[in-house]
Motif scaffolding. Sequence first.
Motif, short mmCIF file in Angstrom:
data_model
loop_
_atom_site.label_atom_id
_atom_site.label_comp_id
_atom_site.label_asym_id
_atom_site.label_seq_id
_atom_site.Cartn_x
_atom_site.Cartn_y
_atom_site.Cartn_z
N GLN A 237 0.82 -1.22 0.00
CA GLN A 237 0.00 0.00 0.00
C GLN A 237 0.85 1.26 0.00
OE1 GLN A 237 0.50 -1.89 2.62
NE2 GLN A 237 0.92 -0.62 4.43
N LEU A 238 2.16 1.13 0.28
CA LEU A 238 3.04 2.28 0.27
C LEU A 238 3.53 2.54 -1.17
CD1 LEU A 238 5.18 1.54 3.48
CD2 LEU A 238 3.18 3.03 3.25
N SER A 239 3.35 3.76 -1.62
CA SER A 239 3.78 4.11 -2.98
C SER A 239 5.24 4.55 -3.00
CB SER A 239 2.89 5.22 -3.55
OG SER A 239 2.94 6.39 -2.71
N SER A 240 5.74 5.09 -1.90
CA SER A 240 7.12 5.57 -1.85
C SER A 240 7.63 5.42 -0.42
CB SER A 240 7.19 7.04 -2.30
OG SER A 240 8.48 7.56 -2.05
N PRO A 241 8.92 5.06 -0.24
CA PRO A 241 9.45 4.96 1.13
C PRO A 241 9.52 6.30 1.85
CG PRO A 241 11.19 4.63 -0.49
CD PRO A 241 9.91 4.67 -1.25
N ASP A 242 9.45 7.40 1.10
CA ASP A 242 9.49 8.71 1.72
C ASP A 242 8.11 9.25 2.03
OD1 ASP A 242 12.24 8.63 1.45
OD2 ASP A 242 12.18 9.58 -0.55
N ARG A 243 7.06 8.49 1.70
CA ARG A 243 5.70 8.98 1.93
C ARG A 243 4.93 7.95 2.75
NH1 ARG A 243 2.15 12.70 -0.14
NH2 ARG A 243 -0.06 12.05 -0.28
#
Length: 252
Positions: A237-243
């Motif tokens: 479900q995470l699109s980016s490790p920074d978000r």
Amino acid sequence: MSPPSRDELREKFAVLAEGARDSGARAASSLRVRFAAMPRVARLGGVAVMVIIVLGVVAGVLAGRGGPEGQPGSPEGQPGNQAPAIASTPRTTERETSQTTGAPPVPGAPPRPDTPTTTSPGGPDAAQPPAAQPPTTQSPAAQPPTTAPESTVPEVREHVVRGGETLAKIALRYDVPFEQIAADSGITNPNRVRVGQRLVIRPKPPGVEVIQPGRTLSDYARRSGHGLDQLMRMNPQLSSPDRILAGGILHV
């Protein structure tokens, strides 16, 4: 000192009897003189008393002369036939009787310390060793039933949305991801909750973390021992490790 003979005893009692008769005669004469001066009723009472006294004196004289054998005044002066003394023996109890008469011991009972036991080897009274008792085994049915551990039912709570609350704040308060709260409460858009809405709060499953404010995915990777790429694969479900969103779900 030798005991007096029969003749001496007879003479002594004769003297005593003569003295008693003289005393009685003197007492009777004095009483007659007194009673003569008394009224008739008192005189009759005095006569009755006098008769009783005279009868007592006569009875004493007769007892002195003709007493039974062995008593003073007996012609023979021999010891009388006294009633044999009956010695009262205490009644023995059943326990004492059984001990003294040799009652057989109770099977299996230990020997009494106060009873000497004499055994002859090979004799009929030789002590026999106690029979070995078979070990008692408790049947499975007699054993207490083992109670199964009670199943832990997850505690389900309910939260009523108040003014100024968001789903993320509620998730951080109960340490339950907002995605789980939205799915259990039937919410299609997690960004929109209304005041007074009732939310279902269930405990989070194991292996799930609630993302805290100010944390990064690298922090959770170091704490869990997984690499950053591995955490990304475990959380599609995470699109980016920074978000990452505070109050969101993170599988570790």
